[in-house]
Design a protein around this motif. Sequence first.
Motif, PDB file in Angstrom:
ATOM      1  N   PHE A  31      11.156   9.698  10.193  1.00 53.12           N
ATOM      2  CA  PHE A  31      10.356   9.154   9.101  1.00 53.12           C
ATOM      3  C   PHE A  31      10.852   9.719   7.777  1.00 53.12           C
ATOM      4  O   PHE A  31      11.047  10.925   7.641  1.00 53.12           O
ATOM      5  CB  PHE A  31       8.877   9.514   9.309  1.00 53.12           C
ATOM      6  N   TYR A  32      11.061   8.860   6.800  1.00 52.07           N
ATOM      7  CA  TYR A  32      11.491   9.310   5.480  1.00 52.07           C
ATOM      8  C   TYR A  32      10.311   9.254   4.513  1.00 52.07           C
ATOM      9  O   TYR A  32       9.747   8.192   4.266  1.00 52.07           O
ATOM     10  CB  TYR A  32      12.625   8.445   4.937  1.00 52.07           C
ATOM     11  N   ARG A  33       9.919  10.382   4.025  1.00 52.98           N
ATOM     12  CA  ARG A  33       8.834  10.446   3.036  1.00 52.98           C
ATOM     13  C   ARG A  33       9.444  10.423   1.629  1.00 52.98           C
ATOM     14  O   ARG A  33      10.434  11.080   1.355  1.00 52.98           O
ATOM     15  CB  ARG A  33       8.009  11.715   3.231  1.00 52.98           C
ATOM     16  N   CYS A  34       8.819   9.671   0.762  1.00 52.33           N
ATOM     17  CA  CYS A  34       9.322   9.520  -0.602  1.00 52.33           C
ATOM     18  C   CYS A  34       9.042  10.790  -1.397  1.00 52.33           C
ATOM     19  O   CYS A  34       7.895  11.100  -1.715  1.00 52.33           O
ATOM     20  CB  CYS A  34       8.632   8.324  -1.264  1.00 52.33           C
ATOM     21  N   GLU A  35      10.073  11.548  -1.666  1.00 52.77           N
ATOM     22  CA  GLU A  35       9.954  12.783  -2.436  1.00 52.77           C
ATOM     23  C   GLU A  35      10.867  12.709  -3.663  1.00 52.77           C
ATOM     24  O   GLU A  35      11.933  12.091  -3.623  1.00 52.77           O
ATOM     25  CB  GLU A  35      10.361  13.995  -1.586  1.00 52.77           C
ATOM     26  N   THR A  86       5.812   2.238   6.671  1.00 53.57           N
ATOM     27  CA  THR A  86       4.777   1.707   5.778  1.00 53.57           C
ATOM     28  C   THR A  86       3.385   1.814   6.391  1.00 53.57           C
ATOM     29  O   THR A  86       2.400   1.505   5.717  1.00 53.57           O
ATOM     30  CB  THR A  86       5.062   0.232   5.424  1.00 53.57           C
ATOM     31  N   GLY A  87       3.300   2.222   7.661  1.00 48.82           N
ATOM     32  CA  GLY A  87       1.993   2.343   8.307  1.00 48.82           C
ATOM     33  C   GLY A  87       1.753   3.717   8.891  1.00 48.82           C
ATOM     34  O   GLY A  87       0.993   3.856   9.849  1.00 48.82           O
ATOM     35  N   THR A  88       2.389   4.741   8.325  1.00 49.44           N
ATOM     36  CA  THR A  88       2.279   6.095   8.886  1.00 49.44           C
ATOM     37  C   THR A  88       1.219   6.937   8.196  1.00 49.44           C
ATOM     38  O   THR A  88       0.472   7.669   8.837  1.00 49.44           O
ATOM     39  CB  THR A  88       3.649   6.811   8.800  1.00 49.44           C
ATOM     40  N   CYS A  89       1.138   6.837   6.879  1.00 50.60           N
ATOM     41  CA  CYS A  89       0.220   7.686   6.112  1.00 50.60           C
ATOM     42  C   CYS A  89      -1.095   6.967   5.806  1.00 50.60           C
ATOM     43  O   CYS A  89      -1.161   5.736   5.765  1.00 50.60           O
ATOM     44  CB  CYS A  89       0.884   8.129   4.805  1.00 50.60           C
ATOM     45  N   ILE A  90      -2.126   7.744   5.588  1.00 53.08           N
ATOM     46  CA  ILE A  90      -3.416   7.204   5.166  1.00 53.08           C
ATOM     47  C   ILE A  90      -3.323   6.822   3.684  1.00 53.08           C
ATOM     48  O   ILE A  90      -2.718   7.543   2.904  1.00 53.08           O
ATOM     49  CB  ILE A  90      -4.522   8.264   5.373  1.00 53.08           C
ATOM     50  N   PRO A  91      -3.865   5.685   3.217  1.00 52.79           N
ATOM     51  CA  PRO A  91      -4.786   4.780   3.916  1.00 52.79           C
ATOM     52  C   PRO A  91      -4.109   3.602   4.619  1.00 52.79           C
ATOM     53  O   PRO A  91      -4.760   2.875   5.345  1.00 52.79           O
ATOM     54  CB  PRO A  91      -5.668   4.266   2.771  1.00 52.79           C
ATOM     55  N   GLU A  92      -2.798   3.404   4.375  1.00 52.75           N
ATOM     56  CA  GLU A  92      -2.161   2.203   4.900  1.00 52.75           C
ATOM     57  C   GLU A  92      -2.032   2.209   6.421  1.00 52.75           C
ATOM     58  O   GLU A  92      -1.858   1.156   7.043  1.00 52.75           O
ATOM     59  CB  GLU A  92      -0.788   1.997   4.256  1.00 52.75           C
ATOM     60  N   SER A  93      -2.132   3.398   7.043  1.00 52.75           N
ATOM     61  CA  SER A  93      -2.005   3.473   8.495  1.00 52.75           C
ATOM     62  C   SER A  93      -3.105   2.684   9.204  1.00 52.75           C
ATOM     63  O   SER A  93      -2.869   2.044  10.230  1.00 52.75           O
ATOM     64  CB  SER A  93      -2.040   4.928   8.959  1.00 52.75           C
ATOM     65  N   HIS A  95       4.304   6.762  -0.719  1.00 59.61           N
ATOM     66  CA  HIS A  95       4.623   7.324   0.592  1.00 59.61           C
ATOM     67  C   HIS A  95       6.003   6.904   1.104  1.00 59.61           C
ATOM     68  O   HIS A  95       6.546   7.540   2.014  1.00 59.61           O
ATOM     69  CB  HIS A  95       3.554   6.915   1.615  1.00 59.61           C
ATOM     70  N   VAL A  96       6.546   5.813   0.576  1.00 55.27           N
ATOM     71  CA  VAL A  96       7.867   5.338   0.992  1.00 55.27           C
ATOM     72  C   VAL A  96       8.644   4.873  -0.229  1.00 55.27           C
ATOM     73  O   VAL A  96       8.062   4.607  -1.285  1.00 55.27           O
ATOM     74  CB  VAL A  96       7.774   4.170   2.015  1.00 55.27           C
ATOM     75  N   VAL A  97       9.961   4.762  -0.062  1.00 57.63           N
ATOM     76  CA  VAL A  97      10.777   4.217  -1.145  1.00 57.63           C
ATOM     77  C   VAL A  97      10.540   2.715  -1.224  1.00 57.63           C
ATOM     78  O   VAL A  97      10.227   2.063  -0.230  1.00 57.63           O
ATOM     79  CB  VAL A  97      12.273   4.495  -0.900  1.00 57.63           C
ATOM     80  N   ALA A  98      10.711   2.161  -2.404  1.00 58.02           N
ATOM     81  CA  ALA A  98      10.454   0.736  -2.581  1.00 58.02           C
ATOM     82  C   ALA A  98      11.526  -0.128  -1.931  1.00 58.02           C
ATOM     83  O   ALA A  98      11.254  -1.253  -1.507  1.00 58.02           O
ATOM     84  CB  ALA A  98      10.354   0.410  -4.076  1.00 58.02           C
ATOM     85  N   PHE A  99      12.756   0.416  -1.834  1.00 56.19           N
ATOM     86  CA  PHE A  99      13.846  -0.387  -1.288  1.00 56.19           C
ATOM     87  C   PHE A  99      13.890  -0.298   0.235  1.00 56.19           C
ATOM     88  O   PHE A  99      14.408   0.631   0.816  1.00 56.19           O
ATOM     89  CB  PHE A  99      15.203   0.047  -1.858  1.00 56.19           C
ATOM     90  N   VAL A 100      13.294  -1.257   0.870  1.00 53.28           N
ATOM     91  CA  VAL A 100      13.356  -1.499   2.308  1.00 53.28           C
ATOM     92  C   VAL A 100      13.182  -0.239   3.169  1.00 53.28           C
ATOM     93  O   VAL A 100      14.142   0.259   3.759  1.00 53.28           O
ATOM     94  CB  VAL A 100      14.678  -2.195   2.691  1.00 53.28           C
ATOM     95  N   PHE A 121       0.831  -1.205   0.000  1.00 55.17           N
ATOM     96  CA  PHE A 121       0.000   0.000   0.000  1.00 55.17           C
ATOM     97  C   PHE A 121       0.865   1.254   0.000  1.00 55.17           C
ATOM     98  O   PHE A 121       0.635   2.195  -0.771  1.00 55.17           O
ATOM     99  CB  PHE A 121      -0.920   0.015   1.227  1.00 55.17           C
ATOM    100  N   ALA A 122       1.870   1.294   0.896  1.00 50.93           N
ATOM    101  CA  ALA A 122       2.703   2.486   1.050  1.00 50.93           C
ATOM    102  C   ALA A 122       3.508   2.780  -0.218  1.00 50.93           C
ATOM    103  O   ALA A 122       3.651   3.940  -0.626  1.00 50.93           O
ATOM    104  CB  ALA A 122       3.641   2.309   2.242  1.00 50.93           C
ATOM    105  N   VAL A 123       4.024   1.726  -0.850  1.00 49.92           N
ATOM    106  CA  VAL A 123       4.812   1.909  -2.073  1.00 49.92           C
ATOM    107  C   VAL A 123       3.916   2.366  -3.223  1.00 49.92           C
ATOM    108  O   VAL A 123       4.269   3.288  -3.970  1.00 49.92           O
ATOM    109  CB  VAL A 123       5.542   0.599  -2.449  1.00 49.92           C
TER     110      VAL A 123
END
Length: 239
Positions: free
Chosen positions: A186-190, A47-54, A36-41, A30-32
Amino acid sequence: MVVWCKNNAALLPCVLVIWSSAAFIVSYIFAVLEGHVVAFVPYISDTGTCIPESGVFGFMISVTAMLGAATMYARYKIIQAQNVRISFLSYWFNLTSLLIGILGCIGMGIVASFQETSVTTVHDVGALLTFICGIAYIFLQSIITFKACPQWSKKGTCYIRMTISVISIIALFPMIICASFDGMKFYRCEVGEEPSPYHQASAVCEWIVAFGFVTFFLTYIKEFQAVTLKITTEIQDDF
């Protein structure tokens, strides 16, 4: 799955292994997909910080914590019953292992309830409690498995569990050290931004430890197939 679950109490660790694996993987997907997050680990908590995956993360990790506590208690009762037949372990050693494991499950519940970006300190305390107590639990259970050999456990199981424990212990230290260097943020994917090497190293170690727990409980399934658990009710005379 049918083969694992069909005998006696094996359903409990089997459901725990499948559900906990799904909790990590589903939240990650969900997060990827949401970017919301990078795909690499990424960190598991990321992976559970942002909506909707939280919402998915919080629910599934909470259930995992309850299943973990139930499985640990069942394991405690199994060892207790085995120890009555053939004494091989101190009562307090078995109880201590259970209490440490329950503390780890409480930490997991804290992680599920307090998100990384909203109540950071509480979340981090819960995460440390989960990993430190979880590793202590599987290490103590590995020792118990050796003590129960050959009456109640096989040498292969002893070595597998101890190997998982040692790998988890080794991964714990760089996980904490690298996270402290990175600030445990927390690292946000930007676009144009990449997580630091410390962040990635810590996240890799975190996933190793997490799936170390999953693999460890996977080794319970065979033993639980030989056990029947019953809940009994007794009404007191002065009720």
